[in-house]
Design an enzyme around this catalytic site. Structure first.
Site, PDB file in Angstrom:
ATOM      1  CB  ALA A 119      55.918  72.670  68.001  1.00 10.89           C
ATOM      2  N   PRO A 121      37.674  36.480  35.001  1.00 14.80           N
ATOM      3  CG  PRO A 121      39.219  37.876  33.976  1.00 14.80           C
ATOM      4  CD  PRO A 121      38.224  37.829  35.093  1.00 14.80           C
ATOM      5  CG  ASP A 164      30.254  27.971  34.992  1.00 13.08           C
ATOM      6  OD1 ASP A 164      29.367  27.196  35.384  1.00 13.08           O
ATOM      7  OD2 ASP A 164      30.029  29.073  34.465  1.00 13.08           O
ATOM      8  CE  LYS A 181      26.281  26.394  30.608  1.00 14.50           C
ATOM      9  NZ  LYS A 181      25.326  26.384  31.596  1.00 14.50           N
ATOM     10  N   GLY A 193      32.210  31.806  35.555  1.00 12.08           N
ATOM     11  CA  GLY A 193      33.275  32.572  34.915  1.00 12.08           C
ATOM     12  C   GLY A 193      32.780  33.967  34.579  1.00 12.08           C
ATOM     13  N   GLY A 194      33.689  34.948  34.664  1.00  9.47           N
ATOM     14  CA  GLY A 194      33.322  36.314  34.287  1.00  9.47           C
ATOM     15  C   GLY A 194      32.224  36.859  35.171  1.00  9.47           C
ATOM     16  CG  ASP A 195      28.463  39.861  35.420  1.00  8.58           C
ATOM     17  OD1 ASP A 195      28.629  40.457  36.500  1.00  8.58           O
ATOM     18  OD2 ASP A 195      27.332  39.673  34.910  1.00  8.58           O
ATOM     19  CB  THR A 248      32.091  40.522  31.753  1.00  2.00           C
ATOM     20  OG1 THR A 248      31.666  39.597  30.758  1.00  2.00           O
ATOM     21  CG2 THR A 248      32.346  41.882  31.115  1.00  2.00           C
ATOM     22  CG  MET A 274      30.720  31.424  24.221  1.00  2.00           C
ATOM     23  SD  MET A 274      29.132  30.842  24.810  1.00  2.00           S
ATOM     24  CE  MET A 274      28.272  32.380  25.128  1.00  2.00           C
ATOM     25  N   GLY A 303      42.525  35.102  28.460  1.00  2.00           N
ATOM     26  CA  GLY A 303      42.726  36.457  28.968  1.00  2.00           C
ATOM     27  C   GLY A 303      42.957  36.495  30.470  1.00  2.00           C
TER      28      GLY A 303
END
Ligand code: SAH
Length: 462
Positions: free
Chosen positions: A44, A225, A248, A270, A301-303, A331, A383, A412
């Site tokens: 089978a 993030p 960063d 920064k 950071g983020g995008d 982002t 920001m 976040g």
């Protein structure tokens, strides 16, 4: 168990699979992919196997297994659920010096089927010698994530150029150097970007030119993030190949930990009041390292293209003739919304999302307040912590209802994430009461109220 690793050429060679269930089905697919002539012996069989037989891709033998079938095959796979039969098959194979794999029985098997990362013609096989198949699988998953899909194309390109490369670089050392540059430099980068034609040209050019200084490149990578799980696979690969990482300060330590151990990490970014010098320094560092032949990752950071000055950095690189790539990141607006349980759009509440920065006085003056105050849209303000008062009065003065819900998301997606909710009229007071600090993102609009019901990550919203 000490195994001898071996890649078998089964093209056109017969392999017998005994058993017709889903396990057999799983064993058949890679055998067919390797070009083997597969015979499946089973009374089978599954619909998929019957289908393969109908297409003439395998031979299906429903008759009772006969010992002399073994005489015509190179390999045997015992994939029945009948232990006694499996044992007998293993013994018969042993007597005839045919390699046998008994499914899920490492000791009865004289060959094992490894976990495979397929970048054909490049194949990576992983085995734990039967000790821990799950570990082999885990490692396979890691490698799968690590190795760019374009590696197969790179291997194929190397095969096409092999003779010409040998002729041009008859000495082994020179050849090694050439391949090193081919596999890690611009040609590999072009293939990753889907530019096969240009990769071919670049290979021809590299062969024609006298050996020259290696050229470096820059990959602009969005780190997301904070939660390292939100880094993309492509971002991870870039981090694994980087010689130098310019990151960063906002980039989380967990993300940095994923980078190559011996990569040079340089924190840039920064500090209040020094923006121009800082950006110039970043440009200078990118150029310096790329020119000395390094693979530079500029980790943001983020995008990189959302309030990240990524555009300026690319313009600078283009001006100086440095090759670059961009890897997007998640982002802050997307991450904070997701990790706070706030859908940015919602059929009932918001049809548009506006990403805004409230960075300093000048940019606030330039904002289109009337448009920002419109209903049925969500504002995501980057920001903005230092400018909440201007935002609150400006939006209310332009007609946004004082009872519009907001959520302030601090840190976040990180372990210490905090979500503060309230209404526009109370924005400044509640941010002060909870001492909200940067990095924090403001989400304003009806959807922000959903955080109360849909929150799932970290501390409950307050
Ligand atoms: N390129 C980044 C944004 C840089 S601007 C991105 O795409 O996310 C820096 C601002 O982003 C911060 O002031 C804050 O408003 C927001 N931000 C970045 N990371 C954040 C985080 N983990 N939680 C909350 N806000 C964050």
């Amino acid at each position: 168990m000490k195994l001898y690793p071996l890649f078998a050429n089964l093209d056109g060679r017969r392999v017998l699979v005994v058993g017709g269930g889903v396990v057999a089905e799983r064993k058949v697919a890679p055998l067919l992919a390797a070009g083997a002539q597969v015979i499946v012996a089973a009374a089978a069989s599954t619909p998929a196997l019957r289908n393969l037989a109908a297409q003439g891709r395998i031979e299906l033998r429903p008759d009772e297994f006969e010992v002399n079938w073994l005489d015509a095959v190179w390999l045997l796979v015992a994939a029945t659920s009948d232990q006694a039969l499996n044992r007998r098959l293993a013994m018969l194979a042993e007597q005839r010096r045919i390699f046998v794999n008994v499914v899920d029985d490492a000791t009865l098997s004289s060959f094992h089927v490894p976990a495979v990362v397929d970048r054909a013609p490049l194949t990576i096989a992983i085995s734990s010698g039967g000790a821990a198949p799950m570990l082999a699988r885990l490692i396979r998953e890691r490698l799968e994530a690590l190795l760019d899909p374009s590696l197969g194309l790179l291997a194929a390109l190397a095969a096409r150029w092999r003779e010409r490369i040998r002729a041009r670089h008859p000495d082994l050392a020179g050849r090694r150097r050439f391949y090193g540059a081919l596999f890690t430099g611009p040609v590999a980068a072009l293939l990753r970007r889907g530019r096969s034609g240009q990769a071919e040209q670049a290979t021809a050019q590299a062969l024609a030119e006298p050996p020259q200084m290696t050229v470096g490149s820059v990959v602009l990578v969005g780190a997301g993030p904070g939660d390292p799980g939100l880094l993309t696979l492509r971002g991870l690969r870039a981090l694994n190949e980087a010689d130098v990482i310019l990151h960063d300060r906002l980039v989380s330590a967990e993300v940095l930990e994923l980078a190559r151990r011996d990569a040079v990490r340089i924190a840039v970014g920064k500090e209040a009041g020094r923006h121009h010098t800082v950006q110039d320094d970043i440009h200078r560092l990118m150029l310096e390292h790329a020119r000395s032949g390094k693979r530079v990752v500029r980790l943001k950071g983020g995008d990189p293209f959302v309030f990240g000055r990524g555009g300026e950095e690319l313009e600078f690189l283009r001006r100086h003739g440095i090759a670059y790539e961009v890897v997007p990141g998640i982002t802050a607006a997307l991450a904070c919304a997701a990790y706070a349980g706030i859908p940015l759009t919602h059929r009932r509440h918001a049809q548009a999302v506006r990403l805004v920065t409230a960075h300093c006085r000048d940019s606030l003056d330039a904002l289109d307040w009337a448009a920002m105050a419109q209903e049925r849209q969500t504002l995501a303000v980057y920001m903005g912590v230092g400018e909440l008062e201007t935002l609150q009065t400006g939006l209310m003065a332009h007609g946004r209802a004082p009872e519009t819900p907001f959520a302030l998301i601090e840190n976040g997606s990180r372990a210490d994430q905090r979500v503060i909710t309230g209404t526009l009229a109370d924005l400044v007071a509640s941010a002060a009461r909870h001492a909200v600090h940067s990095p924090a993102l403001l989400i304003l609009g009806d959807v922000a109220a959903l955080a109360q019901r849909l929150s799932w990550f970290g501390a409950e919203p307050v």
